[in-house]
Design an enzyme around this catalytic site. Structure first.
Site, short mmCIF file in Angstrom:
data_model
loop_
_atom_site.label_atom_id
_atom_site.label_comp_id
_atom_site.label_asym_id
_atom_site.label_seq_id
_atom_site.Cartn_x
_atom_site.Cartn_y
_atom_site.Cartn_z
CG ASP A 60 -0.31 -0.46 2.50
OD1 ASP A 60 0.94 -0.50 2.57
OD2 ASP A 60 -1.04 -0.78 3.46
CG ASN A 110 -9.30 -1.72 12.24
OD1 ASN A 110 -8.34 -2.31 11.76
ND2 ASN A 110 -9.81 -0.63 11.71
CG HIS A 157 -6.20 -2.24 9.07
ND1 HIS A 157 -6.37 -1.06 9.77
CD2 HIS A 157 -4.85 -2.35 8.88
CE1 HIS A 157 -5.18 -0.51 9.98
NE2 HIS A 157 -4.25 -1.27 9.46
CD GLU A 164 -9.03 0.98 7.94
OE1 GLU A 164 -9.16 0.15 8.85
OE2 GLU A 164 -8.24 1.94 8.02
C1 GLP Z 1 -0.76 0.26 8.77
C2 GLP Z 1 -0.37 -0.51 7.51
C3 GLP Z 1 -0.61 -1.97 7.70
C4 GLP Z 1 0.02 -2.44 8.99
C5 GLP Z 1 -0.62 -1.75 10.17
C6 GLP Z 1 -0.02 -2.17 11.52
O1 GLP Z 1 -2.10 0.62 8.80
N1 GLP Z 1 -1.04 -0.07 6.32
O2 GLP Z 1 -0.06 -2.67 6.59
O3 GLP Z 1 -0.11 -3.82 9.13
O4 GLP Z 1 -0.43 -0.36 10.00
O5 GLP Z 1 1.14 -1.46 11.75
P1 GLP Z 1 2.20 -1.78 12.89
O6 GLP Z 1 2.99 -2.95 12.40
O7 GLP Z 1 3.03 -0.55 13.00
O8 GLP Z 1 1.43 -2.10 14.12
#
Ligand code: GLP
Length: 241
Positions: free
Chosen positions: A66, A134, A136, A141
């Site tokens: 992304d 949540n 995702h 989402e």
């Molecule tokens: C963001 C990214 C996700 C990731 C999530 C969790 O929203 N787009 O790909 O998995 O955060 O991030 P973290 O690993 O910092 O908890």
């Protein structure tokens, strides 16, 4: 789903690296990569292994999940920049073989089609994922259809707040992002999902034991034929074991 519970983040990163190493044995591997703080330990181990053991990424490709809409690759908050800083600039991958959505694409619809075509052309041997609090995955989402492909999403308030820690000010967090869809993600041959910390415990419960529902996007992984979850004790607190 195979589940590995580790005592801490260091062990989580080691186990993740063991699995990645198996994929790296294929010289022309296509790696689906992720941003966020969770994969950083794994990326450090990939760099160490490249420097110490000479594991080469020359023939490999990396495709990211992304990217924020509106950020240029040079913007320090862009995911393109993140990947260079935390991995690509420290291994020998050819940057021409690294792909991410173009945050500045003038036509979002065309950009999504371009990315879907790319994903179809280079089937991924592994897709690495983190998980949002949540449930995702990437920026899909709750409520995102399971058959979705690359699209633009409006980020939820929750995700904006969680990601605000990387920005100087919450108002600087982009409101929209390109993301691979859930179908793109589950098309990968192998999925490796990492979860760390107590804030992920509910999401991990839904991922492993909950109903398969679009309300918790990661739950679809229960149906993937080769999915591995690595969670530290805190993230795994509600699934037992
Ligand atoms: C963001 C990214 C996700 C990731 C999530 C969790 O929203 N787009 O790909 O998995 O955060 O991030 P973290 O690993 O910092 O908890």
């Amino acid at each position: 789903m195979k589940i590995i519970i580790t005592k801490d983040y260091e062990e989580l990163s080691e186990k993740a690296f063991e699995i990645m190493k198996g994929v790296l044995a294929t010289r022309e591997a296509v790696l689906g990569l992720a941003t966020g703080s969770t994969p950083l330990g794994l990326y450090r181990k990939m760099i160490e292994d490249h420097l110490q053991n000479g594991t080469s990424y020359r023939g490999m490709r990396a495709i990211n999940l992304d990217e924020y809409v509106g950020l240029s690759p040079e913007n320090e908050q862009s995911y393109r920049y993140f990947m260079r800083k935390n991995l690509f600039d420290s291994i020998d991958i050819d940057l021409a073989n690294t792909y991410i959505e173009n945050g500045l694409a003038p036509n979002a619809e065309e950009e999504c089609l371009r990315y879907n075509a790319l994903l179809a052309r280079f089937p991924r041997d592994i897709q690495l994922l983190g998980i949002g609090a949540n449930g995702h995955i990437a920026f899909n989402e709750p409520g995102t259809p399971f058959d979705s492909e690359t699209h633009v999403v409006a980020l939820t308030e929750n995700t904006i707040e969680m990601n605000a820690r990387f920005f100087k000010d919450k108002n600087e967090v982009p409101r929209r992002a390109f993301t691979m869809g859930i179908k793109n993600i589950t098309d990968a041959k192998k999925v490796l999902i990492l979860a760390c910390g107590a804030s992920k415990a509910d999401a991990v419960y839904g991922l492993v034991k909950g109903k398969v529902t679009e309300d918790l996007p990661a739950s679809i992984l229960q149906q993937h034929k080769d999915c591995i979850l690595i969670a530290d004790r805190e993230a795994a607190a509600l699934i037992g074991g």
